[in-house]
Scaffold this motif. Structure first.
Motif, PDB file in Angstrom:
ATOM      1  N   ALA A 263       1.012  -1.137  -0.072  1.00  0.00           N
ATOM      2  CA  ALA A 263       0.118   0.057   0.007  1.00  0.00           C
ATOM      3  C   ALA A 263       0.803   1.222  -0.048  1.00  0.00           C
ATOM      4  O   ALA A 263       1.520   1.639   1.156  1.00  0.00           O
ATOM      5  CB  ALA A 263      -0.898  -0.226   1.118  1.00  0.00           C
ATOM      6  N   PRO A 264       1.095   1.685  -1.021  1.00  0.00           N
ATOM      7  CA  PRO A 264       2.184   2.790  -1.159  1.00  0.00           C
ATOM      8  C   PRO A 264       1.591   4.168  -0.505  1.00  0.00           C
ATOM      9  O   PRO A 264       0.253   4.560  -0.492  1.00  0.00           O
ATOM     10  CB  PRO A 264       2.319   3.150  -2.829  1.00  0.00           C
ATOM     11  CG  PRO A 264       1.722   1.901  -3.401  1.00  0.00           C
ATOM     12  CD  PRO A 264       0.940   1.302  -2.414  1.00  0.00           C
ATOM     13  N   ALA A 288      -5.038   2.442   7.529  1.00  0.00           N
ATOM     14  CA  ALA A 288      -5.909   2.010   6.450  1.00  0.00           C
ATOM     15  C   ALA A 288      -6.648   3.484   5.613  1.00  0.00           C
ATOM     16  O   ALA A 288      -7.270   3.125   4.604  1.00  0.00           O
ATOM     17  CB  ALA A 288      -7.060   1.330   6.982  1.00  0.00           C
ATOM     18  N   ARG A 289      -6.492   4.618   6.145  1.00  0.00           N
ATOM     19  CA  ARG A 289      -7.061   5.549   5.540  1.00  0.00           C
ATOM     20  C   ARG A 289      -6.132   5.970   4.301  1.00  0.00           C
ATOM     21  O   ARG A 289      -5.109   5.509   4.038  1.00  0.00           O
ATOM     22  CB  ARG A 289      -6.675   6.796   6.589  1.00  0.00           C
ATOM     23  CG  ARG A 289      -7.609   6.689   8.114  1.00  0.00           C
ATOM     24  CD  ARG A 289      -9.111   6.661   7.778  1.00  0.00           C
ATOM     25  NE  ARG A 289      -9.241   8.094   7.300  1.00  0.00           N
ATOM     26  CZ  ARG A 289     -10.439   8.329   6.931  1.00  0.00           C
ATOM     27  NH1 ARG A 289     -11.386   7.472   6.373  1.00  0.00           N
ATOM     28  NH2 ARG A 289     -10.620   9.620   6.449  1.00  0.00           N
ATOM     29  N   PRO A 290      -7.022   6.857   3.411  1.00  0.00           N
ATOM     30  CA  PRO A 290      -6.188   7.117   2.200  1.00  0.00           C
ATOM     31  C   PRO A 290      -4.943   7.887   2.506  1.00  0.00           C
ATOM     32  O   PRO A 290      -4.618   8.514   3.323  1.00  0.00           O
ATOM     33  CB  PRO A 290      -7.287   8.297   1.689  1.00  0.00           C
ATOM     34  CG  PRO A 290      -8.661   7.690   2.079  1.00  0.00           C
ATOM     35  CD  PRO A 290      -8.159   7.354   3.525  1.00  0.00           C
ATOM     36  N   GLY A 291      -3.735   7.189   1.861  1.00  0.00           N
ATOM     37  CA  GLY A 291      -2.398   7.963   1.831  1.00  0.00           C
ATOM     38  C   GLY A 291      -1.700   7.084   2.882  1.00  0.00           C
ATOM     39  O   GLY A 291      -0.504   7.062   3.141  1.00  0.00           O
ATOM     40  N   GLY A 292      -2.498   6.181   3.651  1.00  0.00           N
ATOM     41  CA  GLY A 292      -1.641   5.217   4.558  1.00  0.00           C
ATOM     42  C   GLY A 292      -0.874   4.254   3.823  1.00  0.00           C
ATOM     43  O   GLY A 292      -1.322   3.647   2.882  1.00  0.00           O
ATOM     44  N   GLY A 293       0.120   3.778   4.542  1.00  0.00           N
ATOM     45  CA  GLY A 293       1.130   2.657   3.945  1.00  0.00           C
ATOM     46  C   GLY A 293       0.805   1.460   5.036  1.00  0.00           C
ATOM     47  O   GLY A 293       0.083   1.178   5.723  1.00  0.00           O
ATOM     48  N   PRO A 294       2.011   0.821   5.105  1.00  0.00           N
ATOM     49  CA  PRO A 294       2.180  -0.402   5.976  1.00  0.00           C
ATOM     50  C   PRO A 294       2.278   0.032   7.522  1.00  0.00           C
ATOM     51  O   PRO A 294       2.612   1.203   7.747  1.00  0.00           O
ATOM     52  CB  PRO A 294       3.478  -0.991   5.605  1.00  0.00           C
ATOM     53  CG  PRO A 294       4.204   0.094   4.982  1.00  0.00           C
ATOM     54  CD  PRO A 294       3.212   0.942   4.380  1.00  0.00           C
ATOM     55  N   VAL A 295       1.987  -0.900   8.439  1.00  0.00           N
ATOM     56  CA  VAL A 295       2.401  -0.585   9.867  1.00  0.00           C
ATOM     57  C   VAL A 295       3.493  -1.641  10.160  1.00  0.00           C
ATOM     58  O   VAL A 295       3.533  -2.843   9.817  1.00  0.00           O
ATOM     59  CB  VAL A 295       0.834  -1.155  10.759  1.00  0.00           C
ATOM     60  CG1 VAL A 295       1.367  -1.038  12.230  1.00  0.00           C
ATOM     61  CG2 VAL A 295       0.006  -0.280  10.382  1.00  0.00           C
TER      62      VAL A 295
END
Length: 790
Positions: A263-264, A288-295
């Protein structure tokens, strides 16, 4: 007029009057808890976990929210309800805030007031969030409701159902939140369910929730979700797919999830210690929000091996990093390291180096799902980047094949397709995969006492069969090797490797034993007949006969070329790597490469194959004991260094199994200095004496302490290829239609003539006595032509 509309209008009125309103508190809250300690590095933190969750909410939802989720945030509760809630948070565009079980924290209360929601959904039963807290929440909004079950497993199922989960479910251990929390963001982004199991048991409520699910993703290793649970899930899904995403540590598992479900976007970091895992709940729904990537998980002052490897091998890719937690959990020293990682990424990242590991099938390493993950964890821990896994011992498939019969190995876990399990698991760990086949040996003593079946090559084409393919000596003695001068052998080998390339997401097919046993071999009657026909000779040539040696050398070269073209036709992105022979003393001592045993006795001219692009990578097997044959190794290394060139890869096969650790480290250092890297033989025995694993550990502490990406084996091709069919031994010509130099290739045993690296455009292919064929050559593709008699 709805509550949200009224709330916004009231704020606008208050703003016009210059009075403070609830939404005007957001900039102050965000400013207080949102900092940028370095360019591209952001920190979200409050004085405690509840304030950190509220801070994250203020950044993610600056204009408020219609609904808010609230879950228990103390570690004693196992974070199970908060974990389950991430999918619902994304489905309903609702922030997930935290509460103590018996009191509503001030930070949570104030953030709810600022968000001004119409409803609050509490996750978990009365024991998780007591009725008194529910009453406090009810005083803040018109509507409160609760999603709960009799236990955490039932709550998770109910939450996933409320989120409208699709036919995919992520399954995690409900009692071991570390591996589970990182599944929240990808599950939420996919609209998948997030269900919970025990380590060794699938609760009935979870089993019921899997009805209609067609894909299950287990997150966590076998110590977290056992093989027995995986087997139970496979039974529940029937024909559905079950895969596992895991790593040796919680940080490695997080990195595996990040690679498996890219998830870039902004990389979210939280502290990996048990006492601070609650921040990962917040990171999960926020990512998980738009613009979010990995945890990802980090140590306090450094990212730690798993996370650092992810960041340095392309994980940053220009993205920002968000720290969830204060300086006591994620320090300023960590920020300094992250700055360095961002700078390194901007400069192109670490230099490529092939760091490989051969893993064979003559022990149990690859024969169970758990064993496969152990192998991959070991490779990752040593900062290797390539695994070369044997997928057929002697033409018995440990994968799904239409060419080879399935293995009758009694140690193989029932239902296991080694490649189907290993390839995605390796990808998730950032490892390249080469599928290794010993192409000419047809039998091994491990088969003694086993019924290989009617379809096995030894049964159908062994020395006592009606149609033998196995080679012979001049005296007629049989061999266990297939003879590459037999047309059926060439067709069989090329077909099986093309099938592998087309069926699995491989980086390369790895060819082993593409050579003769020795200069006394190759006397199959069909081979002799072809030699006599092509050369116009009669009689039986002596083993040292120059023409006979050249002809046998041509058979291995023809087969290598056919493999390259068939693999490229099946999947142009799959490379061909070779376990290259380096027998005996080196070229200098022997008087030149053509005087080595590799060239003169087993008829493998692999340097020419590498230079001509017939193979993409060579791993010369420099298997020498340091204490007795160091000079031979150095002689071969000096020769191999001259073969290193742009666009091809040469990495030295090192015999860890023959040497003590210190000797292997010395050999590895010399190999790295001379070539593109090193491949260790083998996983099962990485020293001459047990305990094994010491060499990999030493490399992780020293030479391989920093990660490196594997070299690109198949760069984008600007040239194309032609595979023409004529008659055995015919000289076939390909010439540019507009004029230019023709290329001439002799057809192989099957009548195929392969032309590599032709300029795109129109070409004319012909041979004496055949009608010309006009073909279009396209970059990176194989064009086939069949020549017809004139």
């Amino acid at each position: 007029m709805g509550r949200r509309t009224a709330g916004v209008l009231s704020v606008l009125v208050l703003a016009l009057l210059g009075l403070p309103g609830p939404l005007q508190a957001e900039p102050a809250l965000a400013a207080a808890c949102r900092t940028e300690p370095a360019p591209g590095v952001e920190r979200l933190a409050g004085p405690d976990r509840y304030a950190t969750a509220a801070c994250t909410s203020s950044v993610a939802y600056p204009d408020g929210a219609v609904e808010v989720l609230v879950a228990r945030g103390d570690v004693a509760g196992g974070l199970a309800d908060g974990l389950a809630g991430a999918v619902l948070a994304e489905a309903r565009s609702a922030p997930l805030l935290l509460t103590a079980p018996t009191r509503l924290p001030d930070a949570t209360r104030e953030e709810i007031r600022r968000l001004d929601p119409e409803a609050i959904t509490i996750l978990g039963g009365d024991a998780a969030v007591v009725p008194q807290v529910e009453q406090e929440l009810a005083e803040l909004v018109p509507t409160t409701r609760r999603i709960s079950g009799v236990d955490r497993y039932a709550t998770a199922a109910a939450v996933s159902d409320a989120a409208g989960a699709c036919a995919t479910a992520f399954v995690v251990n409900g009692l071991r939140p570390a591996d589970s929390l990182v599944a929240a963001a990808p599950a939420a982004r996919a609209g998948a369910g997030l269900l919970q199991v025990r380590r060794d048991d699938v609760p009935a409520v979870t089993a019921a929730a899997l009805e209609g699910v067609r894909e299950v993703v287990i997150v966590g290793g076998h110590g977290v979700v056992s093989a027995a649970v995986e087997a139970r899930l496979r039974t529940l899904l029937g024909t559905g797919d079950v895969r596992r995403v895991a790593g040796a540590t919680r940080a490695e598992t997080a990195a595996s999830v990040a690679r498996a479900y890219p998830a870039p976007g902004t990389v979210h970091l939280s502290n990996q210690s048990d006492r601070h895992l609650v921040d990962a709940v917040t990171a999960g729904w926020a990512a998980a929000r738009p613009g979010g990537g990995p945890v990802l998980y980090s140590q306090r002052d450094v990212p730690g091996q798993g996370t650092d490897r992810y960041l340095r091998l392309g994980g940053l890719d220009g993205h920002d990093v968000r720290l969830i937690g204060g300086r006591a959990t994620l320090s300023e020293e960590l920020v300094t390291v992250l700055q360095a990682r961002r700078q390194e990424a901007a400069e192109g990242g670490p230099a490529p180096e092939l760091r490989g590991l051969w893993v064979h099938l003559f022990d149990a390493s690859l024969k169970t799902r758990a064993g496969i993950h152990r192998v991959l964890d070991a490779a990752t821990a040593a900062n290797l980047n390539t695994v070369i896994v044997q997928v057929a011992r002697r033409h018995d498939a440990y994968y799904r094949s239409s060419v080879l019969p399935g293995t009758v190995d009694p140690d193989l876990e029932p239902g296991l397709d080694v490649l189907a399990e290993l390839v995605p698991a390796a990808r998730a760990r950032g490892l390249a995969v080469h599928a290794w086949v010993s192409v000419l040996p047809a039998y091994h003593r491990v088969y003694d006492g086993l019924d290989l079946g009617a379809d096995h090559v030894w049964t159908r084409h062994g020395p006592t069969s009606a149609d033998p393919w196995t080679t012979r000596t001049r005296a007629g003695d049989p061999s266990v090797y297939l003879d590459p001068g037999v047309p059926g052998v060439q067709e069989h080998v090329a077909t099986l490797l093309a099938e592998l390339a087309g069926r699995y997401d491989l980086d390369a097919v790895h060819v082993d034993y593409l050579r003769y046993e020795g200069k006394d071999f190759g006397y199959h009657p069909r081979s002799l007949s072809r030699f006599r026909s092509v050369t116009g000779t009669s009689g039986t040539p002596a083993p040292d006969d120059a023409a006979w040696s050249a002809w046998r050398r041509a058979q291995t070269a023809d087969l290598a070329r056919r493999i390259r073209l068939e693999v490229a036709d099946a999947d142009p992105d799959v490379a061909v790597s070779l376990a290259a022979s380096t027998m005996g003393q080196g070229p200098t001592a022997a008087g030149g490469y053509t005087r080595t045993r590799t060239y003169a006795d087993v008829f493998q001219d692999w340097p020419a194959w590498l230079a001509g692009g017939v193979i993409d990578a060579a791993f010369p097997m420099n298997y020498f004991r340091e204490r007795t044959h160091a000079s031979w190794l150095d002689d071969w290394l000096a020769f191999e260094q001259t073969l290193v060139r742009e666009g091809r890869v040469l990495a030295v096969g090192q015999a860890s199994y023959l040497n003590p650790v210190e000797a292997s480290l010395s050999q590895i250092a010399r190999a790295r200095a001379a070539t593109d890297g090193v491949v260790l033989y083998s996983y099962a025995q990485d020293a001459d004496e047990p305990p094994f694993g010491r060499l990999r550990a030493a490399l992780a502490r020293g030479a391989f302490a920093a990660p490196a990406p594997a070299p690109e084996l198949r760069p984008t091709e600007t040239l194309g290829h032609v595979l023409a069919r004529a008659v055995d031994g015919e000289s076939v010509r390909a010439a540019p239609a507009g004029g230019g130099t023709a290329v001439v290739v002799r057809a192989d045993a099957t009548g195929h003539a392969g032309f590599l690296h032709l300029a795109p455009g129109t070409w004319t292919v012909t041979a004496d006595g055949f009608r010309p064929a006009t073909v279009t050559v396209r970059a990176g593709q194989v064009t086939r032509a069949i020549l017809e008699r004139s």
